[in-house]
Scaffold this motif. Sequence first.
Motif, PDB file in Angstrom:
ATOM      1  N   UNK A 173      84.578  30.112  49.076  1.00 35.44           N
ATOM      2  CA  UNK A 173      84.274  29.061  48.104  1.00 35.44           C
ATOM      3  C   UNK A 173      82.800  29.075  47.729  1.00 35.44           C
ATOM      4  N   UNK A 174      81.936  29.283  48.727  1.00 37.78           N
ATOM      5  CA  UNK A 174      80.495  29.381  48.436  1.00 37.78           C
ATOM      6  C   UNK A 174      80.200  30.583  47.545  1.00 37.78           C
ATOM      7  N   UNK A 175      80.890  31.693  47.807  1.00 32.85           N
ATOM      8  CA  UNK A 175      80.686  32.893  46.997  1.00 32.85           C
ATOM      9  C   UNK A 175      81.103  32.652  45.550  1.00 32.85           C
ATOM     10  N   UNK A 176      82.168  31.876  45.355  1.00 36.61           N
ATOM     11  CA  UNK A 176      82.648  31.579  44.010  1.00 36.61           C
ATOM     12  C   UNK A 176      81.639  30.762  43.209  1.00 36.61           C
ATOM     13  N   UNK A 177      80.719  30.094  43.902  1.00 34.24           N
ATOM     14  CA  UNK A 177      79.736  29.259  43.211  1.00 34.24           C
ATOM     15  C   UNK A 177      78.364  29.914  43.114  1.00 34.24           C
ATOM     16  N   UNK A 178      78.308  31.208  43.398  1.00 35.13           N
ATOM     17  CA  UNK A 178      77.078  31.971  43.189  1.00 35.13           C
ATOM     18  C   UNK A 178      76.917  32.237  41.692  1.00 35.13           C
ATOM     19  N   UNK A 179      75.721  32.029  41.161  1.00 31.62           N
ATOM     20  CA  UNK A 179      75.486  32.182  39.723  1.00 31.62           C
ATOM     21  C   UNK A 179      74.996  33.593  39.396  1.00 31.62           C
TER      22      UNK A 179
END
Length: 384
Positions: free
Chosen positions: A34-40
């Motif tokens: 989930x954290x990776x999905x929110x990397x810009x």
Amino acid sequence: MTLLRSDRFPAIVLLAAAALGLVVANTAAGTVVDDAMHVYLGIPGFFELSIEHWIKDGLLAVFFFVVAVELQFELTAGELNSARKAMQPAIAAAGGVVVPIAIFLAFSWGTDSANGWPIPTATDIAFALGVLAVFGKGLPSALRIFLLALAILDDIVGIVFIAVLFTNGVDIGMLALAAVGVVAFGILSRQLDGRGRVPIMIALIVVAVVTWALVYKSGVHATIAGVALGLAMAQQPALRTRHALEPWVNGVILPLFAFSAALVVIPSVSPSQLQPAFWGIVVALPVGKIIGISLFGWLSLRIGHDRTTAPALRFGDLLAAGALGGIGFTVSLLLSELAFSGEPLLRDEAILGVLTGSVISLVLAGILVSWRAWHHRRIAAATS
């Protein structure tokens, strides 16, 4: 590549990707993913999106481009190129939209969940045709044509919902520039069969990317750019492009979207504590689609029908088509994300509702399609 152009395999990959996303979200790895999905990613200070949004707004625009190319073909040279051909699946599609909405609102009226009423209106064409290919040996070609037309019309409804309901604060200037981009794309695509093909192809890609970015910046959902470009492109180059993109859409884009959309933590609550959005979708997809499509489809077969000839499809065939229509999946998942974008709990429960309702529809469709296929094979054997 041939495998990814078949009807069966892409549906299996899509289901596996969604199942994997659901499993991962409910393990220790869920937080990391989930954290990776929110990397810009992007150009800092100019154009940046999270990985999740690159998938949902960027890659999914390619899927909608492919859908729009198929839609363009069907409206001009295929099964929907006249009012008479389109009438029967259009009436059935209307039933497959109205009845699920009514069922969903019966569960959610007067609650925060009511905003999700567009969610159970969609049909996932890849899944529906996949189930038809696996279980439908011996079915009349009329049923596949009917289902294809039905799913395409459902896609039109979904596109309209996305364009009209989930657009806020439109920047008219950006949208006007995007419209210029669409026109330029259409004109360039009509030069592809002449000289200088490679430079024109490069120019088309650049114009498409810029148009997509302008639509995104305008406030209109970026997938609409894919629709506009697919409808604007010259038909023969568009069909060739669709053929080239199809394996990537089926094998990469849709599984990535299904995986990211299914990254939902299953709530530790009793069934009675689940939101009306969940129950409305779970019931509306399988039940609403079967009732709406089969009932309205049955009525459509009798509008202007010659009583001296048998209808191409029987009521049992329409029941099977209705069950197939209840496999909402891709567009329903996107509509869940959009309808409850500011309410994470409702969004997650809506996504779980889409996955549950679609799986129920898939099982029902497998049973009903197998029954109808057996029925038609028996008739063919008796008359041969």
